[in-house]
Enzyme design. Structure first.
Site, PDB file in Angstrom:
ATOM      1  N   GLY A   1       2.767  -1.183   4.339  1.00  0.00           N
ATOM      2  CA  GLY A   1       2.832   0.224   3.946  1.00  0.00           C
ATOM      3  C   GLY A   1       4.274   0.668   3.764  1.00  0.00           C
ATOM      4  O   GLY A   1       4.895   0.437   2.720  1.00  0.00           O
ATOM      5  N   GLY A   2       4.838   1.283   4.792  1.00  0.00           N
ATOM      6  CA  GLY A   2       6.179   1.879   4.723  1.00  0.00           C
ATOM      7  C   GLY A   2       7.233   0.973   4.092  1.00  0.00           C
ATOM      8  O   GLY A   2       7.998   1.414   3.219  1.00  0.00           O
TER       9      GLY A   2
ATOM     10  N   GLY B   1       2.166   2.222  10.944  1.00  0.00           N
ATOM     11  CA  GLY B   1       3.199   3.253  10.873  1.00  0.00           C
ATOM     12  C   GLY B   1       3.857   3.586  12.204  1.00  0.00           C
ATOM     13  O   GLY B   1       4.602   4.558  12.303  1.00  0.00           O
TER      14      GLY B   1
ATOM     15  N   SER C   1       3.053  -1.995  10.441  1.00  0.00           N
ATOM     16  CA  SER C   1       4.487  -1.978  10.766  1.00  0.00           C
ATOM     17  C   SER C   1       5.241  -3.274  10.430  1.00  0.00           C
ATOM     18  O   SER C   1       6.228  -3.602  11.088  1.00  0.00           O
ATOM     19  CB  SER C   1       4.712  -1.616  12.237  1.00  0.00           C
ATOM     20  OG  SER C   1       4.278  -0.299  12.487  1.00  0.00           O
TER      21      SER C   1
ATOM     22  N   HIS D   1      -9.754   1.710   4.340  1.00  0.00           N
ATOM     23  CA  HIS D   1      -8.494   1.826   5.071  1.00  0.00           C
ATOM     24  C   HIS D   1      -8.673   2.798   6.238  1.00  0.00           C
ATOM     25  O   HIS D   1      -9.386   3.792   6.127  1.00  0.00           O
ATOM     26  CB  HIS D   1      -7.371   2.310   4.149  1.00  0.00           C
ATOM     27  CG  HIS D   1      -6.026   2.191   4.809  1.00  0.00           C
ATOM     28  ND1 HIS D   1      -5.567   3.138   5.685  1.00  0.00           N
ATOM     29  CD2 HIS D   1      -5.073   1.237   4.749  1.00  0.00           C
ATOM     30  CE1 HIS D   1      -4.372   2.763   6.136  1.00  0.00           C
ATOM     31  NE2 HIS D   1      -4.049   1.609   5.571  1.00  0.00           N
TER      32      HIS D   1
ATOM     33  N   ASN E   1       0.863  -1.177   0.000  1.00  0.00           N
ATOM     34  CA  ASN E   1       0.000   0.000   0.000  1.00  0.00           C
ATOM     35  C   ASN E   1       0.905   1.234   0.000  1.00  0.00           C
ATOM     36  O   ASN E   1       1.504   1.561   1.016  1.00  0.00           O
ATOM     37  CB  ASN E   1      -0.891  -0.029   1.253  1.00  0.00           C
ATOM     38  CG  ASN E   1      -1.769   1.201   1.368  1.00  0.00           C
ATOM     39  OD1 ASN E   1      -1.853   2.003   0.440  1.00  0.00           O
ATOM     40  ND2 ASN E   1      -2.412   1.347   2.512  1.00  0.00           N
ATOM     41  N   TRP E   2       0.983   1.899  -1.163  1.00  0.00           N
ATOM     42  CA  TRP E   2       1.908   3.044  -1.281  1.00  0.00           C
ATOM     43  C   TRP E   2       1.303   4.348  -0.795  1.00  0.00           C
ATOM     44  O   TRP E   2       1.956   5.384  -0.809  1.00  0.00           O
ATOM     45  CB  TRP E   2       2.364   3.197  -2.743  1.00  0.00           C
ATOM     46  CG  TRP E   2       3.260   2.099  -3.201  1.00  0.00           C
ATOM     47  CD1 TRP E   2       3.783   1.091  -2.453  1.00  0.00           C
ATOM     48  CD2 TRP E   2       3.765   1.892  -4.540  1.00  0.00           C
ATOM     49  NE1 TRP E   2       4.567   0.266  -3.221  1.00  0.00           N
ATOM     50  CE2 TRP E   2       4.563   0.739  -4.510  1.00  0.00           C
ATOM     51  CE3 TRP E   2       3.597   2.558  -5.745  1.00  0.00           C
ATOM     52  CZ2 TRP E   2       5.219   0.254  -5.644  1.00  0.00           C
ATOM     53  CZ3 TRP E   2       4.240   2.073  -6.879  1.00  0.00           C
ATOM     54  CH2 TRP E   2       5.043   0.935  -6.823  1.00  0.00           C
ATOM     55  N   LYS E   3       0.031   4.293  -0.421  1.00  0.00           N
ATOM     56  CA  LYS E   3      -0.652   5.483   0.133  1.00  0.00           C
ATOM     57  C   LYS E   3      -0.411   6.694  -0.767  1.00  0.00           C
ATOM     58  O   LYS E   3      -0.453   6.555  -1.989  1.00  0.00           O
ATOM     59  CB  LYS E   3      -0.189   5.710   1.578  1.00  0.00           C
ATOM     60  CG  LYS E   3      -0.265   4.423   2.410  1.00  0.00           C
ATOM     61  CD  LYS E   3      -0.073   4.623   3.871  1.00  0.00           C
ATOM     62  CE  LYS E   3      -0.199   3.286   4.590  1.00  0.00           C
ATOM     63  NZ  LYS E   3      -0.206   3.392   6.025  1.00  0.00           N
TER      64      LYS E   3
ATOM     65  N   GLU F   1      -5.974  -4.495  10.498  1.00  0.00           N
ATOM     66  CA  GLU F   1      -4.906  -3.525  10.744  1.00  0.00           C
ATOM     67  C   GLU F   1      -5.228  -2.725  12.005  1.00  0.00           C
ATOM     68  O   GLU F   1      -5.974  -1.734  11.945  1.00  0.00           O
ATOM     69  CB  GLU F   1      -4.800  -2.554   9.565  1.00  0.00           C
ATOM     70  CG  GLU F   1      -4.438  -3.222   8.264  1.00  0.00           C
ATOM     71  CD  GLU F   1      -3.758  -2.228   7.312  1.00  0.00           C
ATOM     72  OE1 GLU F   1      -2.613  -2.476   6.948  1.00  0.00           O
ATOM     73  OE2 GLU F   1      -4.376  -1.204   6.983  1.00  0.00           O
TER      74      GLU F   1
HETATM   75  P1  PGA Z   1       2.570   0.342   7.671  1.00  0.00           P
HETATM   76  O1  PGA Z   1       1.140   0.578   6.963  1.00  0.00           O
HETATM   77  O2  PGA Z   1       3.103  -0.960   7.148  1.00  0.00           O
HETATM   78  O3  PGA Z   1       3.406   1.521   7.247  1.00  0.00           O
HETATM   79  O4  PGA Z   1       2.323   0.305   9.142  1.00  0.00           O
HETATM   80  C1  PGA Z   1       0.237  -0.463   6.756  1.00  0.00           C
HETATM   81  C2  PGA Z   1      -1.048   0.052   6.163  1.00  0.00           C
HETATM   82  O5  PGA Z   1      -1.526   1.106   6.587  1.00  0.00           O
HETATM   83  O6  PGA Z   1      -1.625  -0.576   5.259  1.00  0.00           O
END
Ligand code: PGA
Length: 256
Positions: A238-239, A176, A217, A97, A11-13, A170
């Site tokens: 995500g990150g 994050g 995370s 999300h 997920n590149w947001k 999540e």
């Molecule tokens: P994260 O994000 O891996 O940066 O915690 C996950 C997400 O929000 O899908």
């Protein structure tokens, strides 16, 4: 017994610009060129989707979107339809999300409309996000929150054949933050999810049509903790998905 493939979703947001997204997509295509494990998905922003769709045409990396509207067409300024997502090569779409729940005030009645439309009118696989806030966990309300979110999101949803829904758990406090859930707590959540969706759909459909994944995370250092969790079908990242080598390491460890 149906063999379900595991899945890892990036997920590149809104982390990247258009050119950065294209560059990362082509790195992903190269890094995963000889990767034969299933299934790897990247979810860039809307603007980048169509070019990346072309880039990934022959690739094992699949494409997903980060959101979608619940009507197929019409006067809905700023929105994107399932038809358009399919046209540019998407196979998956994230809905509900927690960042959209927080910043755009999406609630589960809206998410329910998106889900019903997706299942009824498209071939896209929904990635339905659920998760509790820290306060709910501290107050022992995880079961109430998650089963309520699931019941609202899935109300009136009918699944035919092998149509799939991916449930992405999540916890908001893990996204994050660098905090990850303990294995025993994730086991507990998986049981809550299975129990709730079994009450709605019955055992057969739950086994055949649902996948359960975790997000929050996850990185290449802690991914090993999730490999041991038997009842988990994959991860939403995500990150750590903004670096192709890091994302490859995660995918390689968790997928069969
Ligand atoms: P994260 O994000 O891996 O940066 O915690 C996950 C997400 O929000 O899908």
């Amino acid at each position: 017994m149906i063999k379900k493939n595991k899945i890892v979703i990036a997920n590149w947001k809104m982390e990247l610009g258009f050119k950065e997204s294209l560059a990362l997509a082509s790195k992903m295509r190269d890094v995963f060129r000889d990767f034969s494990k299933n299934e790897v998905v990247i979810c860039p922003d809307f603007v980048s989707l169509s070019e990346i769709g072309v880039e990934l045409k022959e690739s094992s990396v699949k494409l997903g979107a980060q959101d979608v509207f619940w009507e197929e067409k019409g006067a809905y300024t700023g929105e994107i339809s399932t038809r358009e997502l399919e046209e540019v090569g998407c196979k998956y779409v994230i809905i509900g999300h927690s960042e959209r729940r927080e910043y755009l005030k999406e609630d589960y009645s809206l998410i329910n409309k998106e889900l019903k439309n997706l299942v009824k009118n498209s071939n896209l696989t929904p990635i339905l996000c659920i998760g509790e806030k820290k306060e709910a966990r501290e107050a022992n309300k995880v079961k109430d929150v998650l089963s309520d979110q699931l019941k609202q999101a899935l109300e009136g949803v009918f699944l035919k054949g092998d149509e799939q829904i991916i449930i992405a758990y999540e916890p908001l406090w893990a996204i994050g933050s660098g905090l990850i859930i303990e294995a025993k707590d994730l086991d507990e959540v998986n049981k809550i999810i299975v129990q709730t969706i079994t009450e709605i759909f019955g055992d057969k459909i739950v086994k055949r049509n649902f996948l359960k994944i975790y997000g929050g995370s996850v990185n290449s250092e802690n991914v090993g903790d999730f490999v041991k969790i038997g009842d988990l079908d994959g991860l939403l990242v995500g990150g750590a998905s903004l670096d192709s080598d890091e994302f490859y390491k995660i995918a390689d460890k968790i997928l069969d």
